[in-house]
Design a protein around this motif. Structure first.
Motif, mmCIF file in Angstrom:
data_model
loop_
_atom_site.group_PDB
_atom_site.id
_atom_site.type_symbol
_atom_site.label_atom_id
_atom_site.label_comp_id
_atom_site.label_asym_id
_atom_site.label_seq_id
_atom_site.Cartn_x
_atom_site.Cartn_y
_atom_site.Cartn_z
ATOM 1 N N TYR A 139 -3.250 -10.983 4.525
ATOM 2 C CA TYR A 139 -2.582 -10.924 5.812
ATOM 3 C C TYR A 139 -1.307 -12.382 6.076
ATOM 4 O O TYR A 139 -2.027 -13.526 5.110
ATOM 5 C CB TYR A 139 -3.492 -10.879 7.462
ATOM 6 N N ARG B 48 -1.596 -7.230 1.710
ATOM 7 C CA ARG B 48 -1.366 -7.611 3.011
ATOM 8 C C ARG B 48 -1.666 -6.842 3.534
ATOM 9 O O ARG B 48 -0.912 -5.295 3.669
ATOM 10 C CB ARG B 48 -0.293 -8.963 3.653
ATOM 11 N N GLN C 170 -0.032 -4.441 6.888
ATOM 12 C CA GLN C 170 1.368 -4.946 7.638
ATOM 13 C C GLN C 170 1.394 -3.912 8.531
ATOM 14 O O GLN C 170 1.085 -3.015 8.708
ATOM 15 C CB GLN C 170 2.226 -4.415 6.746
ATOM 16 N N VAL D 245 -9.162 -9.384 6.919
ATOM 17 C CA VAL D 245 -7.985 -9.754 7.671
ATOM 18 C C VAL D 245 -7.942 -10.387 8.804
ATOM 19 O O VAL D 245 -7.119 -11.625 9.546
ATOM 20 C CB VAL D 245 -7.203 -8.206 8.052
ATOM 21 N N LYS E 232 -5.868 -13.844 8.706
ATOM 22 C CA LYS E 232 -4.601 -14.319 10.486
ATOM 23 C C LYS E 232 -4.548 -15.007 11.071
ATOM 24 O O LYS E 232 -4.315 -15.415 11.475
ATOM 25 C CB LYS E 232 -4.970 -12.428 11.788
#
Length: 548
Positions: A356, A411, A413, A487, A491
């Motif tokens: 991410y 990553r 999206q 993720v 993030k």
């Protein structure tokens, strides 16, 4: 053998004892047939039984001789007359009238160069000229399409095929050329021609700085004109040895010590196991077999290249350069239309980062990108922007940086993004399947496979689509949970800094900076270390599963 800058054909020959003869003994100045009239030549030479069809073939073949050079191939019908034509024309010059003699003088140079171009040799060694198709003169570009269809992407490709025709059935060839033909999709037909119709016997792939004063992708290799399907070729890879002074010694070392680490063997036919048949001689048999044993990423996703705006400085901004109230986050395409907002998030590549992040820019897509979709190029003949991907924009996807000198990284999206040409996207319909594909692309395997598919700085959508992936693993709920956690961790790290539009507050504040700065820093440090350790463990497990 090739066309030289001074419009000559140059051959090196040997005498009966096998000794090389000086090239100057075999130089032929190319003559063009422009301006010669087939009707007049045929009329004056008809009494001597010179056929009109032969004259026509000579005139048409050599009309652009100085442009096409030794790429010219002599038609078979003409070859059958070449042995006797010089004697016939000599007779014309002895007993013919002035018109017949003049006609013989015009035709004789064409016959002589046709004889040379029809010759075949036991050995052909060449450093073919390099020129991409976009730089070719129109006449030469048309000639290549008509006579070397499939091999016209660069002049060196056509010359290689021509040199094969110049070689006897049991002959050998040696080349020095750019090594782009070994990997790029535009040269796949050339690779297959070598694999299926000849035999790649040896190759040395030089490091980019293999020549003093130049940085060029060069290889040197040998071919046998005959095809031996079970032949094993030998290969030397010098990519780890920088500098011209290392290329020769390291090559000799590899020849003398095959266990050096940069000497390889491979059957040329095995290259066809990998999509596009790249000359990936260094990968293991197990890696090569993975491409045939498993399905492809394309079985589960659709890859796309991104939007080219035609004027990035006008249409692209960092998200913090525009009013935040005029940015539409997390919207569908229809929602973006209805929002009346101008700027929307886009993926635009960026540095190496997994899972991410790199969400930094927005693109002007007001009124569903009306200006981008309608603004004409300065020529007035086409729309300036292209690759709109209207059926995919704003959909969740997997994204990566298309051009990078570093490692491959992907990553997630989220929904609400467009994507720029600096990035590329893979679209997977189901959320869990998307995370599973992300998990595979986040391992070390794609990087290794991509070195075989296309060992350049480009991570192209077609290459990603061709990656082998075991379908059964994509059904694993444990895998989906692992990737989802990766993720989340990535993030959280991305959002901890003001470069993220989801930034809330500095981590130090979250950990109680008002009480004690030192304690707050230590808590943040401990928390970050735990997250890094967890991510490392999860990535290692993810790698282990897919590698096995």
């Amino acid at each position: 053998m090739k066309a030289r800058a001074d419009d000559r054909l140059l051959f090196t020959a040997t005498d009966d004892a096998g000794n090389l003869q000086p090239p100057k003994l075999n130089v032929l100045s190319l003559q063009e047939s422009k301006g010669l009239s087939v009707d007049e030549l045929a009329t004056h030479l008809a009494p001597f039984q010179v056929q009109r069809a032969t004259i026509t073939a000579l005139v048409e073949t050599f009309e652009h001789a100085k442009t096409f050079g030794s790429l010219i191939q002599i038609p078979y019908a003409l070859k059958t007359h070449l042995a006797v034509l010089p004697q016939v024309l000599a007779l014309v010059k002895q007993s013919g009238d002035m018109y017949a003699t003049a006609a013989a003088d015009d035709v004789l140079p064409l016959v002589q160069q046709a004889q040379v171009l029809a010759m075949q040799f036991d050995a052909v060694v060449a450093n073919p000229p390099y020129m991409g198709s976009k730089y070719l003169a129109p006449a030469l570009k048309t000639f290549l399409k008509d006579n070397y269809n499939g091999f016209e992407k660069d002049l060196f490709s056509a010359f290689m095929v021509r040199d094969l025709a110049l070689t006897n059935a049991s002959g050998q060839l040696g080349f020095m050329s750019p090594f782009v033909w070994m990997f790029l999709s535009s040269y796949e037909e050339l690779r297959l021609h070598f694999i299926d119709s000849a035999t790649l016997t040896s190759l040395v792939q030089l490091e980019y700085s293999g020549f003093d004063g130049a940085t060029v992708p060069i290889c040197t290799f040998t071919l046998a004109k005959a095809h031996f399907p079970d032949s094993i070729g030998t290969y030397v890879r010098l990519s780890d040895f920088r500098g011209a002074d290392q290329q020769g010694p390291r090559t000799l070392e590899a020849i003398q010590n095959r266990s050096c680490g940069w000497f390889y063997t491979a059957k040329p036919n095995n290259f066809k196991k990998v999509p596009g048949s790249p000359i990936a001689y260094w990968i293991s048999d197990r890696s090569r077999s993975a491409f045939s044993d498993f399905g492809k990423v394309s079985d589960h996703s659709e890859t796309r290249i991104g939007l080219i705006t035609g004027e990035n400085q006008k249409y692209i901004r960092f998200w913090h350069e525009v009013s935040i109230v005029n940015v539409g986050f997390g919207l569908s395409r229809e929602g973006a239309k209805q929002s009346g907002r101008r700027w929307f998030p886009q993926s635009k590549g960026g540095d190496f980062r997994r899972w991410y992040g790199n969400n930094e820019t927005v693109v002007d897509w007001k009124d569903d990108g009306n200006e981008l979709q309608t603004r004409l190029h300065s020529s007035g003949e086409r729309v300036l922007a292209h690759n709109f991907n209207l059926d995919k924009i704003f959909e969740p996807a997997i994204t990566w940086t298309k051009i990078s000198s570093g490692d491959f990284s992907v990553r997630l999206q989220p929904r609400g993004f467009l994507f720029n040409d600096a990035s590329a996207n893979a679209f997977v319909d189901e959320d869990e399947a998307r995370l599973a594909i992300l998990g595979f692309l986040g391992t070390k395997l794609p990087g290794e496979f991509l070195k075989a598919l296309n060992p350049t700085l480009n991570f192209l959508p077609g290459n990603i689509s061709s990656l082998p992936v075991p379908a059964n693993l994509l059904q694993s709920q444990e895998l989906v949970g692992t990737v989802n956690r990766l993720v989340d961790l990535a993030k959280s790290d991305w959002d901890a800094f003001e470069t993220s539009w989801d930034f809330k507050s500095p981590p130090l504040v979250m950990f109680g900076i008002k009480q004690n700065l030192k304690e707050s820093w230590e808590k943040w440090q401990d928390s970050s270390s735990l997250k890094l350790s967890e991510m490392k463990t999860l990535e290692e497990e993810n790698n282990r599963i897919f590698i096995n």
